[in-house]
Design an enzyme around this catalytic site. Structure first.
Site, PDB file in Angstrom:
ATOM      1  N   SER A 109      35.531  42.676  -5.292  1.00 18.35           N
ATOM      2  CA  SER A 109      34.129  43.151  -6.392  1.00 18.35           C
ATOM      3  C   SER A 109      34.032  43.753  -7.530  1.00 18.35           C
ATOM      4  CB  SER A 109      33.256  43.043  -5.374  1.00 18.35           C
ATOM      5  OG  SER A 109      32.483  42.924  -5.462  1.00 18.35           O
ATOM      6  N   ASP A 429      32.545  31.374  -6.317  1.00 15.75           N
ATOM      7  CA  ASP A 429      32.942  32.274  -4.680  1.00 15.75           C
ATOM      8  C   ASP A 429      31.390  32.625  -4.297  1.00 15.75           C
ATOM      9  OD1 ASP A 429      32.679  35.031  -5.910  1.00 15.75           O
ATOM     10  OD2 ASP A 429      34.265  35.444  -4.980  1.00 15.75           O
ATOM     11  N   HIS A 482      31.876  35.387  -1.012  1.00 21.55           N
ATOM     12  CA  HIS A 482      33.224  36.389  -2.073  1.00 21.55           C
ATOM     13  C   HIS A 482      33.381  37.375  -0.858  1.00 21.55           C
ATOM     14  CE1 HIS A 482      33.406  39.420  -5.131  1.00 21.55           C
ATOM     15  NE2 HIS A 482      31.750  39.885  -3.918  1.00 21.55           N
TER      16      HIS A 482
END
Length: 527
Positions: A109, A429, A482
Site C-alpha cells: 500500500s 483491489d 487490498h
C-alpha cells in the site's frame, strides 16, 4: 478511540502548520514484527505472510519489519524518527550477516511509494539523502515485491480530502441518511475526520499523479469501455452482439477522465455542451463559519459562499485539475503538502530540481536506481469494483458544514453497471485501481526507459478476486482485496519463491486478468 473519540482525534492529529507533533503530544509507531502482524485480534495484516516465511527458515535476525509513522510526510519520518536511516542500517546488517545475500523488499500500500522515496534517499548525498552512493541498491536489493501499490495515486484520496468521503461512507449515508452528519459520539463525525486527516501530509502522497496524460481527460480515459459484467467473462468490451448483430449495452458508458463532476448530467454530457465558469481566482466571499465552529474548523470555513459556488460552477474536474481544485479549497493544507510531494510528469529527469526529495515518491518524476540485476514486481488484486470517479452535489448551507457531498442518488439502473451511489468504479483491489498499481511495471518501467535507464526487469502479477464461499472460510485464501490479499495463497507462494532465490521468469513472468497492457498503450507518455 471509542470511549473518548475527541481525545483520540486530538492525539492522532498532527500540527496543522508543521505537519509534525502538536505541542505536548507524542505518538510513535510500534516497532518489530508485531508492529503490523494484526490490525486487531483476529484481523491479520502481515501475520500470515510472516508465518509462511518462517516455514522456509526466516526469523527475526533476517526478517525486518520497517514500521514508520504513516501520518508524516516521507522525508519527515527521517527528520523526526530517523526511520530511513534505520531501514538502511537494518538492510545493510541483514546482507552482511547472511552471507552477502541481497534483501527482498516487500512493501504494501502506502509503503510502496514510501520505498520508492527510500531508494532515492539512500543513494542521494547527505544531508538530504542517506549518502549510500549510486550503487547502494544494486549491492543490497535483490527484488522489490510491491503489494497493492498506488504508484500513481488513488482517486479515493481526492474524495477523502475534498469531502471526507469515499464509496463506503457515501453508501452508508444512502442507507441511513443523517447519521454521519449528526453529533455522533459527541463529535461531528465527518468534520473531525477531515480536520484530522488534513493534518497528515501522507494523505497528499496519494493524490493522482500524471494528470490527464495518465488518467484521461474530458473525452477519454485509458480504461474506456470497461464494464464489470464483461470483466466477469474475461472481456473488457462494453457491448455484446445479439443474434441480429446489434449491440446490447450493459450499462452507461463511464467518462472516467472526469474525476469529479457536479451532477450526473455533467458526467455524461458531451464536453462541447458543458458550460464551465472559471473557479481559479474566484473571490472567496464572506466566511460561513462562526465561533461555534472552532473545534471543527476546516479551510471550507474560510471560503465563503462565493468560493463554494465557484467550485460547483466549474462543473467537472479531470485529474490534472483536481490538484488545482484542492489548492483552491484547502490552500494551507496543499502548501504544506507541496513541500513534500509532486504530481506531475518530468520533461527532463536530468534537471537538477528533481534531486529534491519532493519528487522521489513520484515514479513519473524520478529514475529507478542503476541496478540492472534487481527486479521489481507489481502484485495486486483485481476483480473488485474500485473507486475511479465521483458525482458530487452542493449540500444545503448549514452551520459548520462540509459544503460538498457525493450524490448517492446517481446510479446505473443495471446492477452490473459501474455507477453506484454516485461513484464510478473500475477494476482493481477495492482501493487501488489496476491502472495505478500496474502501469509502471507494465509500460513505464518496462525495458530501458528514461524512468528505468538500467533496464531493471519488471513483472505484473494480478490475482483475481475469489471471495470466500462461506463465513467459515474467514477472509479467504484467494482474496484480491487490498488488505485481505496478504492472505492470498498464490501471492504468498510468489513471495516465498522469490525470497528463496527464484526470479520472475521462474514464476511464469506476467500474470494478468485485466486489460492493463491495452490500457497502458493508450497512455501517450514519452518513455
Amino acid at each position: 478511540m471509542f470511549c473518548r473519540p475527541s481525545c483520540w482525534v486530538q492525539h492522532m492529529s498532527l500540527d496543522n502548520k508543521t505537519g509534525m507533533d502538536p505541542p505536548g503530544i507524542r505518538v510513535r509507531p510500534v516497532t518489530g514484527l508485531v508492529a503490523a502482524d494484526y490490525f486487531a485480534p483476529g484481523y491479520f495484516v502481515w501475520a500470515v505472510l510472516i508465518a509462511n516465511l518462517a516455514r522456509v527458515g526466516y526469523e527475526e535476525k533476517n526478517m525486518y519489519m520497517a514500521a514508520y509513522d504513516w501520518r508524516l510526510g516521507f522525508q519527515n519520518t527521517e527528520v523526526r524518527d530517523q526511520t530511513l536511516s534505520r531501514i538502511k542500517s537494518n538492510i545493510e546488517l541483514m546482507v552482511a550477516t547472511n552471507g552477502g545475500n541481497k534483501a527482498v523488499i516487500i512493501p504494501h500500500s502506502m509503503g510502496v511509494p514510501y520505498f520508492l522515496h527510500f531508494m532515492k534517499w539512500v543513494e542521494a548525498p547527505a544531508p538530504m539523502g542517506g549518502g549510500g552512493g549510486p550503487d547502494w541498491c544494486a549491492k543490497h536489493i535483490k527484488a522489490v515485491m510491491n503489494i497493492g501499490g498506488p504508484f500513481l495515486g488513488v482517486p479515493k484520496a481526492v474524495a477523502g480530502l475534498f469531502s471526507a468521503e469515499a464509496k463506503d461512507i457515501a453508501t452508508a449515508r444512502a442507507v441511513a441518511p443523517g447519521v454521519l452528519d449528526s453529533d455522533l459520539f459527541q463529535i461531528q463525525t465527518l468534520q473531525n475526520l477531515m480536520r484530522m486527516s488534513r493534518t497528515w501530509d501522507s494523505t497528499m502522497s496519494m493524490i493522482p499523479k500524471g494528470g490527464d496524460t495518465i488518467w484521461g481527460g474530458l473525452d477519454w480515459s485509458p480504461e474506456e469501455g470497461y464494464a464489470p459484467s464483461k470483466r466477469k467473462q474475461g472481456k473488457n468490451d462494453t457491448c455484446t452482439q445479439n443474434e441480429s448483430g446489434g449491440g446490447v449495452c450493459e450499462a452507461t458508458q463511464a467518462s472516467y477522465g472526469r474525476m469529479v463532476s457536479f451532477g450526473r448530467d455533467v458526467a455524461e454530457a458531451p464536453s462541447s455542451e458543458i458550460e464551465r465558469i472559471e473557479f481559479r481566482g474566484a473571490v472567496k466571499g464572506n466566511s460561513v463559519a462562526n465561533n461555534t465552529c472552532r473545534d471543527v474548523w476546516t479551510e471550507y470555513h474560510d471560503m465563503g459562499f462565493g468560493g463554494i459556488k465557484a467550485v460547483a460552477e466549474y462543473k467537472v474536474y479531470t485529474a490534472g485539475e483536481v490538484v488545482e481544485l484542492l489548492e483552491f479549497v484547502a490552500p494551507k493544507m496543499m502548501e504544506r503538502g507541496s513541500a513534500h510531494f509532486s504530481y506531475g510528469i518530468a520533461e527532463d529527469l536530468d534537471d537538477p530540481k528533481y534531486e529534491h526529495f519532493k519528487y522521489w515518491s513520484n515514479p513519473l518524476e524520478t529514475k529507478l536506481p542503476n541496478a540492472p540485476d534487481m527486479e521489481i514486481y507489481s502484485l495486486y488484486g483485481v476483480g473488485i469494483p474500485t473507486e475511479r470517479a465521483y458525482i458530487y452535489k452542493l449540500r444545503p448551507a448549514a452551520e459548520c458544514y462540509i459544503p460538498f457531498q457525493i450524490d448517492t442518488s446517481a446510479k446505473d439502473k443495471n446492477e452490473d453497471g459501474c455507477l453506484k451511489d454516485g461513484v464510478y468504479t473500475v477494476d482493481g483491489d477495492e482501493t487501488v485501481p489496476a491502472l495505478s498499481a500496474g502501469y509502471m511495471c507494465a509500460k513505464g518501467w518496462r525495458g530501458k526507459t528514461r524512468f528505468n535507464p538500467s533496464g531493471i526487469k519488471t513483472y505484473v502479477r494480478e490475482y483475481d478476486h475469489n471471495p470466500p464461499s462461506n463465513f467459515l472460510e474467514g477472509r479467504g485464501t484467494q482474496s484480491g482485496a487490498h488488505v485481505d490479499i496478504m492472505g492470498n495463497y498464490q501471492l504468498i507462494e510468489d513471495v516465498i519463491r522469490v525470497a528463496a532465490g527464484a526470479k520472475g521468469e521462474e514464476l511464469g513472468g506476467d500474470q494478468v486478468h485485466t486489460g492493463i497492457f491495452e490500457w497502458s498503450e493508450k497512455i501517450k507518455l514519452k518513455l
